[in-house]
Design an enzyme around this catalytic site. Structure first.
Site, PDB file in Angstrom:
ATOM      1  N   ARG A 164       2.876  -4.147  -3.739  1.00 18.65           N
ATOM      2  CA  ARG A 164       1.695  -4.076  -2.607  1.00 18.65           C
ATOM      3  C   ARG A 164       1.421  -5.232  -4.020  1.00 18.65           C
ATOM      4  O   ARG A 164       0.555  -4.458  -4.709  1.00 18.65           O
ATOM      5  CB  ARG A 164       1.016  -3.042  -2.193  1.00 18.65           C
ATOM      6  CG  ARG A 164      -0.383  -3.929  -1.506  1.00 18.65           C
ATOM      7  CD  ARG A 164      -0.952  -2.739  -1.114  1.00 18.65           C
ATOM      8  NE  ARG A 164      -0.705  -1.681  -0.632  1.00 18.65           N
ATOM      9  CZ  ARG A 164      -0.565  -0.434  -0.167  1.00 18.65           C
ATOM     10  NH1 ARG A 164      -1.967   0.419  -0.188  1.00 18.65           N
ATOM     11  NH2 ARG A 164       0.112   0.091   1.348  1.00 18.65           N
ATOM     12  N   HIS A 170       0.793   1.486  -4.862  1.00 17.12           N
ATOM     13  CA  HIS A 170       2.167   0.339  -5.128  1.00 17.12           C
ATOM     14  C   HIS A 170       2.063  -0.339  -6.222  1.00 17.12           C
ATOM     15  O   HIS A 170       3.331  -1.137  -5.867  1.00 17.12           O
ATOM     16  CB  HIS A 170       1.390  -0.354  -3.809  1.00 17.12           C
ATOM     17  CG  HIS A 170       1.825   0.629  -2.436  1.00 17.12           C
ATOM     18  ND1 HIS A 170       3.038   1.084  -1.707  1.00 17.12           N
ATOM     19  CD2 HIS A 170       1.223   1.909  -1.675  1.00 17.12           C
ATOM     20  CE1 HIS A 170       2.980   1.919  -0.464  1.00 17.12           C
ATOM     21  NE2 HIS A 170       2.173   2.536  -0.806  1.00 17.12           N
ATOM     22  N   ASP A 228       6.598   3.368   1.432  1.00 18.04           N
ATOM     23  CA  ASP A 228       5.755   3.982   2.315  1.00 18.04           C
ATOM     24  C   ASP A 228       7.158   4.357   3.551  1.00 18.04           C
ATOM     25  O   ASP A 228       7.594   3.009   3.773  1.00 18.04           O
ATOM     26  CB  ASP A 228       4.046   3.606   2.886  1.00 18.04           C
ATOM     27  CG  ASP A 228       2.938   3.215   2.020  1.00 18.04           C
ATOM     28  OD1 ASP A 228       3.644   4.194   1.286  1.00 18.04           O
ATOM     29  OD2 ASP A 228       2.475   2.675   2.466  1.00 18.04           O
ATOM     30  N   GLU A 238      -1.254  11.261   2.389  1.00 20.73           N
ATOM     31  CA  GLU A 238      -0.344  10.585   3.293  1.00 20.73           C
ATOM     32  C   GLU A 238       1.378  11.041   3.558  1.00 20.73           C
ATOM     33  O   GLU A 238       1.933  11.257   2.704  1.00 20.73           O
ATOM     34  CB  GLU A 238      -0.413   9.131   2.786  1.00 20.73           C
ATOM     35  CG  GLU A 238      -1.326   8.169   2.821  1.00 20.73           C
ATOM     36  CD  GLU A 238      -1.577   7.316   2.723  1.00 20.73           C
ATOM     37  OE1 GLU A 238      -2.929   6.460   3.085  1.00 20.73           O
ATOM     38  OE2 GLU A 238      -1.102   6.417   1.703  1.00 20.73           O
ATOM     39  N   HIS A 286       3.744   8.237   1.158  1.00 15.21           N
ATOM     40  CA  HIS A 286       4.055   8.082   0.679  1.00 15.21           C
ATOM     41  C   HIS A 286       4.229   8.831  -0.154  1.00 15.21           C
ATOM     42  O   HIS A 286       4.260   9.183  -0.631  1.00 15.21           O
ATOM     43  CB  HIS A 286       2.211   7.766   0.363  1.00 15.21           C
ATOM     44  CG  HIS A 286       1.549   6.804  -0.970  1.00 15.21           C
ATOM     45  ND1 HIS A 286       0.862   6.118  -1.077  1.00 15.21           N
ATOM     46  CD2 HIS A 286       1.727   7.573  -1.903  1.00 15.21           C
ATOM     47  CE1 HIS A 286       0.133   6.101  -1.553  1.00 15.21           C
ATOM     48  NE2 HIS A 286       0.592   6.682  -2.944  1.00 15.21           N
TER      49      HIS A 286
END
Length: 220
Positions: A82, A127, A134, A192, A195
């Site tokens: 990301r 990320h 993910d 999460e 993740h």
């Protein structure tokens, strides 16, 4: 090569690969390229709906994928590398933007500002270091996603990996994913279930901001 500087930010993509080139059975649904995400629009830096990862993380994920494939499952990726500019987009949305159109779908019990306080969104994301992914599982018999008890990016305690307010089957599904990922070199994130970050990530102090683009990788 590891960065010599803390929180270095770079456009160098030479250590990255297209995940589909390394993991042939992977399924990709890159949510931040689409409008179906907690912001409600395509996120800055996502120029293509493809997953990029460091070579090291891609190799480890291939091993996890092979293990799951034998068990009758395929990995389905929602996000991988990301760009730092995408994280900035999240932060500005959280601070300045009054738009809450996606609240009923992704954070119904929280206010936007709580997403940062509770750790669901960070000003610096793992990320952006390129070795975090993910993902969920797809059952090859049914062709459907495995029931994990909450959807991807659902910001609530129900999405914590060890949350027990879900069915036994949903909890077993989470543990199956978690055990395979950990066995193949990844570590989980406490908030999460989807993740995972490569434990021995190659760039622990470097944050990248080149676009999510196969064309950019080819040019680099």
């Amino acid at each position: 090569m590891k960065s010599e500087y803390k929180n270095d930010i770079t456009m160098d993509s030479s250590g990255f690969v297209l995940l589909a080139d390394y993991v042939p059975h992977i399924i990709q649904e890159i949510r931040y390229y689409s409008t179906y995400n907690f912001v409600g629009e395509r996120i800055d830096g996502y120029e293509e709906p493809c997953a990029l990862l460091t070579k090291e993380a891609a190799r480890a994920l291939k091993s996890a994928s092979n293990e799951m494939f034998v068990l009758g499952y395929r990995l389905k990726v929602f996000d991988a590398y990301r760009p730092a500019c995408a994280v900035k987009h999240f932060v500005l949305w959280g601070i300045e933007d009054q738009d809450i159109r996606m609240k009923p779908y992704f954070y119904p019990s929280l206010e936007k500002q709580e997403l940062f306080k509770k750790g669901y969104i960070a000003s610096l994301s793992s990320h952006s270091r390129g070795s975090t992914v993910d993902l969920t599982l797809l059952d090859m018999k049914t062709g459907k996603e495995v029931d994990m008890g909450s959807p991807f990016d659902f910001f609530s305690e129900i999405s914590h990996p060890d949350h027990r307010g879900i069915s036994e089957e949903q909890y077993r599904n989470r543990m199956m994913l978690q055990h395979v990922m950990v066995r193949n070199g990844f570590q989980m994130f406490e908030c999460e279930w989807w993740h995972f970050t490569l434990k021995n990530e190659p760039y622990p102090d470097t944050y990248f901001t080149f676009p999510v683009s196969s064309e950019y990788l080819r040019r680099s």
